[in-house]
Design a protein around this motif. Sequence first.
Motif, PDB file in Angstrom:
ATOM      1  N   ALA A  94      -8.246   1.550  -2.051  1.00  0.00           N
ATOM      2  CA  ALA A  94      -8.826   0.251  -2.403  1.00  0.00           C
ATOM      3  C   ALA A  94      -8.346  -0.821  -1.437  1.00  0.00           C
ATOM      4  O   ALA A  94      -7.202  -0.792  -0.970  1.00  0.00           O
ATOM      5  N   SER A  95      -9.212  -1.763  -1.157  1.00  0.00           N
ATOM      6  CA  SER A  95      -8.878  -2.840  -0.237  1.00  0.00           C
ATOM      7  C   SER A  95      -7.669  -3.617  -0.739  1.00  0.00           C
ATOM      8  O   SER A  95      -7.615  -4.032  -1.894  1.00  0.00           O
ATOM      9  N   GLY A  96      -6.676  -3.743   0.129  1.00  0.00           N
ATOM     10  CA  GLY A  96      -5.472  -4.476  -0.211  1.00  0.00           C
ATOM     11  C   GLY A  96      -4.372  -3.643  -0.809  1.00  0.00           C
ATOM     12  O   GLY A  96      -3.277  -4.153  -1.066  1.00  0.00           O
ATOM     13  N   PHE A  97      -4.632  -2.341  -1.028  1.00  0.00           N
ATOM     14  CA  PHE A  97      -3.622  -1.488  -1.665  1.00  0.00           C
ATOM     15  C   PHE A  97      -3.252  -0.281  -0.787  1.00  0.00           C
ATOM     16  O   PHE A  97      -2.723   0.707  -1.281  1.00  0.00           O
ATOM     17  N   GLY A  98      -3.530  -0.369   0.500  1.00  0.00           N
ATOM     18  CA  GLY A  98      -3.154   0.707   1.403  1.00  0.00           C
ATOM     19  C   GLY A  98      -3.822   2.015   1.044  1.00  0.00           C
ATOM     20  O   GLY A  98      -5.037   2.073   0.852  1.00  0.00           O
ATOM     21  N   PHE A  99      -3.017   3.086   0.943  1.00  0.00           N
ATOM     22  CA  PHE A  99      -3.559   4.404   0.616  1.00  0.00           C
ATOM     23  C   PHE A  99      -3.760   4.596  -0.888  1.00  0.00           C
ATOM     24  O   PHE A  99      -4.176   5.671  -1.312  1.00  0.00           O
ATOM     25  N   ARG A 100      -3.472   3.589  -1.669  1.00  0.00           N
ATOM     26  CA  ARG A 100      -3.607   3.701  -3.123  1.00  0.00           C
ATOM     27  C   ARG A 100      -4.972   3.189  -3.571  1.00  0.00           C
ATOM     28  O   ARG A 100      -5.610   2.399  -2.879  1.00  0.00           O
ATOM     29  N   ASP A 101      -5.392   3.656  -4.761  1.00  0.00           N
ATOM     30  CA  ASP A 101      -6.713   3.268  -5.247  1.00  0.00           C
ATOM     31  C   ASP A 101      -6.696   1.989  -6.062  1.00  0.00           C
ATOM     32  O   ASP A 101      -7.713   1.601  -6.631  1.00  0.00           O
ATOM     33  N   GLY A 102      -5.550   1.361  -6.135  1.00  0.00           N
ATOM     34  CA  GLY A 102      -5.444   0.108  -6.878  1.00  0.00           C
ATOM     35  C   GLY A 102      -4.050  -0.051  -7.421  1.00  0.00           C
ATOM     36  O   GLY A 102      -3.114   0.657  -7.020  1.00  0.00           O
ATOM     37  N   PRO A 103      -3.878  -0.986  -8.330  1.00  0.00           N
ATOM     38  CA  PRO A 103      -2.540  -1.246  -8.893  1.00  0.00           C
ATOM     39  C   PRO A 103      -1.932  -0.022  -9.564  1.00  0.00           C
ATOM     40  O   PRO A 103      -0.726   0.109  -9.671  1.00  0.00           O
ATOM     41  N   GLY A 104      -2.762   0.919 -10.030  1.00  0.00           N
ATOM     42  CA  GLY A 104      -2.243   2.112 -10.696  1.00  0.00           C
ATOM     43  C   GLY A 104      -1.490   3.026  -9.754  1.00  0.00           C
ATOM     44  O   GLY A 104      -0.682   3.849 -10.196  1.00  0.00           O
ATOM     45  N   GLY A 105      -1.743   2.917  -8.475  1.00  0.00           N
ATOM     46  CA  GLY A 105      -0.968   3.674  -7.501  1.00  0.00           C
ATOM     47  C   GLY A 105      -1.427   5.089  -7.260  1.00  0.00           C
ATOM     48  O   GLY A 105      -0.647   5.924  -6.812  1.00  0.00           O
ATOM     49  N   ASN A 106      -2.685   5.439  -7.560  1.00  0.00           N
ATOM     50  CA  ASN A 106      -3.148   6.806  -7.287  1.00  0.00           C
ATOM     51  C   ASN A 106      -3.266   7.054  -5.787  1.00  0.00           C
ATOM     52  O   ASN A 106      -3.718   6.193  -5.030  1.00  0.00           O
ATOM     53  N   LEU A 107      -2.866   8.234  -5.367  1.00  0.00           N
ATOM     54  CA  LEU A 107      -2.958   8.644  -3.970  1.00  0.00           C
ATOM     55  C   LEU A 107      -3.827   9.890  -3.869  1.00  0.00           C
ATOM     56  O   LEU A 107      -3.840  10.727  -4.774  1.00  0.00           O
ATOM     57  N   THR A 108      -4.572  10.046  -2.785  1.00  0.00           N
ATOM     58  CA  THR A 108      -5.314  11.274  -2.525  1.00  0.00           C
ATOM     59  C   THR A 108      -4.546  12.055  -1.472  1.00  0.00           C
ATOM     60  O   THR A 108      -4.493  11.673  -0.306  1.00  0.00           O
TER      61      THR A 108
END
Length: 896
Positions: free
Chosen positions: A578-592
């Motif tokens: 997600a934009s603004g969260f680096g490799f994470r999908d948002g505040p939840g911190g999911n990584l692929t």
Amino acid sequence: MHTAEIPEQHGTTKLHPIQRPEFPAKGRNSRATSMHPKANSRNALSSSVLLILFCLSQALFAQTPLRDRVVQATDTSQVTAVKGNVHPMARPEFDQGRVDPSMSMRVTMTFKMTPAQQADLDALLAAQQQRGSPDYQRWLTPEQFGSRFGLSQGDINKVTGWLESEGFHVEGVPASRNMITFSGTAQQVEMSLYTEMHRYVVNGKEHYANAGEPSIPAALAEVVSGFRGMNNFQLKPRALKMSPKFTSGISGNHFITPPDFATIYDVARLYQQQGITGMGQKIAVVGQSDISRNDWTAFRTNSSNCTNCFQLSTNSSLLQIVYVNNVNPGMQSSDIDEANLDVQWAGAVAPDVTVIFIVGDPVNGNGVSDALFYAIAPPTGVGIPAPVISTSYGNCEANFFPTELSSLKALMQQANAEGITVLGPAGDNGPADCDFNSNPNITVTASTQGLAVDLPGALSTVTSVGGTEFTEGTDFAGAFWSSAPGTDVISSARGYIPEGAWNDTDVTLPDGTSSGLTAGGGGSSTVIPKPAWQAGTGVPNDGARDVPDISFSASPLHDGYLICSENLQTNPPTPTCASGFGFRDGPGGNLTEVGGTSVGPPVMAGIVALINQLTNRCQPVVVSGCGLGNINPVLYPLAARLPQSAFHDVQSGDNKVPFNPFNPPCGASAKIGYNALPGYDLATGLGSIDAFVLVTQWTSVSPASTANAVTSVDFSLAFAPTQLTVKKGSCGSVTLVLTRLNGFVGTPSFTCTVPATLGGSSTVPPPPGSTTCAVVPAITAGFTPPGSYRELGWWGVAGVLLGGLAFVLASFARPGASDTESHAWPRLVPGVVLVSALAIMIGCGGSSKSTSSSAVVSYPFAIQVPSTAPVASGAVTVSAAIGGINHTAQITVTTQ
């Protein structure tokens, strides 16, 4: 990447499915032209010689017109079957009946070379890798390949005419003139090729395939090899899914980002010291799912968010997407992560390379197979897209029907002749590649089909990339990774990290399920013979092509790789970065996070692109292509010359997996597989690489021969005893004895056939309730091949003795020696006698043969007879195959 001191959630984890001396460039290093008359004369003479050589080499490509091989009319009343065109999964137990007659089909008919053409191609491939040859790295264009190794235009016209007379639409013939693609309905295919098209359900998924061998007019039998597209059993990515909501039990986990990879495998020094970044180079990545350019941009932006990191440009020209037949299949749920992994990481290792993503349609076409054919045999008028191809798709050898394998071998030979380097995965099921299960609802925890390797990686024309796993442990001291003080650190690797063979088999995942068979692929081909270039310390003397060639970190459960992809479970799909969260999908911190040997081909493709740049492969005046062709003939000599600097020799771990072909179990479970050992091994190949040394030293060795190795290795099989009585509802066992002949050291792949009289079935695997049998290829250590040295024979011993005597004479019988010195001779007599005695002992005990292991190997054989089996006697047959060497043994089994 070192993540921040917060719990991170893993996203979906994916695994793999299935020189010429350079001409000086113009510039500051070019030599000034001499104004001296004699020098000018010499230059003129040299120029004349070069011109003559150039004309002669051009003449090599100007072949005489191909003769027509179709000499009779295409009489449809006289047909012949094209054997070897039924897919192994098109079996009666999966059959759901005929397909809809109106179903659209797109089929490719492939053509075979004459024996003379095949011999000519083999000789050309050898010459293209032989320094000093006029053909050294003089690659062919598709048009040149077609005029030399394809079908004559007259024969193309005859085949086209027959297809059109049957009502098919002929879509085209590539410039290589070795195939023709046509389309029509299933009913047309059935009527014209004299076969039935059926539906099959395998692992819950519906497929279509021809139920019998297709037939063609007898007049075309001389030229037709087989068909592609008569079934939709496609190559697929090997996937292992973890819970998308997994939260790490500890903080500060490590994941691999492009800066980390560049540090660990010494790629960064190429950027910094050599300025080698892939500028001007191209890589073709083949796949079967569309991707979002936004994900590619996000990946490169996030990978550059660090100090002292090489910045990855987001210039859109660095990613080109080609849809085969101009058909965009859209984003495919089972392939989207594989596609993003391959595209993003190929361009991450060579940051300025242009990645050409070729997408095949897996819904109405042949998916990644179409993309692979496009990359090597493009349509007429289309040039070769790139001199490097990365494919992370594959399947085990046994799942290729004969003409499909022949077609694939021919295609990869064409790729090499065109200067294309092809990289493929070794597989993710350890030594048991056929035990991959595409059903996501079933986890395979033990092999039932035994040893098997993955194609196309096992072809000698392809570089097979396997898997390793970092062995840094917890690294509390921070010796290998820097810490993450509150925020994610994109570049945290400090240097090379020790590696072992990758094996995550039967690891309990966070959701309580098993990881199943999850290990780096490796082993010996059953059908591909040993190439001459595959030699060196540790290479088995088995007469077979062995894989992998090299390896990279592959474990998704320990330091996996990060990508930016799409979550197709949401509507509309949402990005995982997600934009603004680096490799994470948002505040939840999911990584692929991804892993498996899928990673190896794209990252090695990036390194090959760096070699191409450093060796200045794209000088159009010098070569017709920009590539290296088959890189295996250089990898092995380079490993022999620089084993400790260009390669990281992995010597710990294994890729062993449980083997139990019986249900319920019949005897104790065993493990099959291979240990990582010094030198080459069947778990990690030559090991991983130091990119800086490998690239900069690439031209320091001469390529080895591309011919098959000259060898007489063989083996024989026999049962001991040769008769066995088994009660119904029980198991019986004996020993299968393999005798090694002519220095053979290897483990074949075994298949076992029980006749119907004993309740057996010809299908693989057999249906429940059948009498089954198996040979356990229990391997407890890697191979110790025969030594490549010669022992001292009599001439060698005589040389040693004479050398010693010469030393004595030189020391004590020199001119002017004193009486005292001359009296030393009697004291030397005992020593001379002793040396002579030792020489006699060495001569008598010596041998010109190389060392080898035991000549006889015993394998457990077991047969399981269900209570419903008939009371009868019959011959059970065991077949053993390795490198094209095949033998059988029979045992008489009586049930009671």
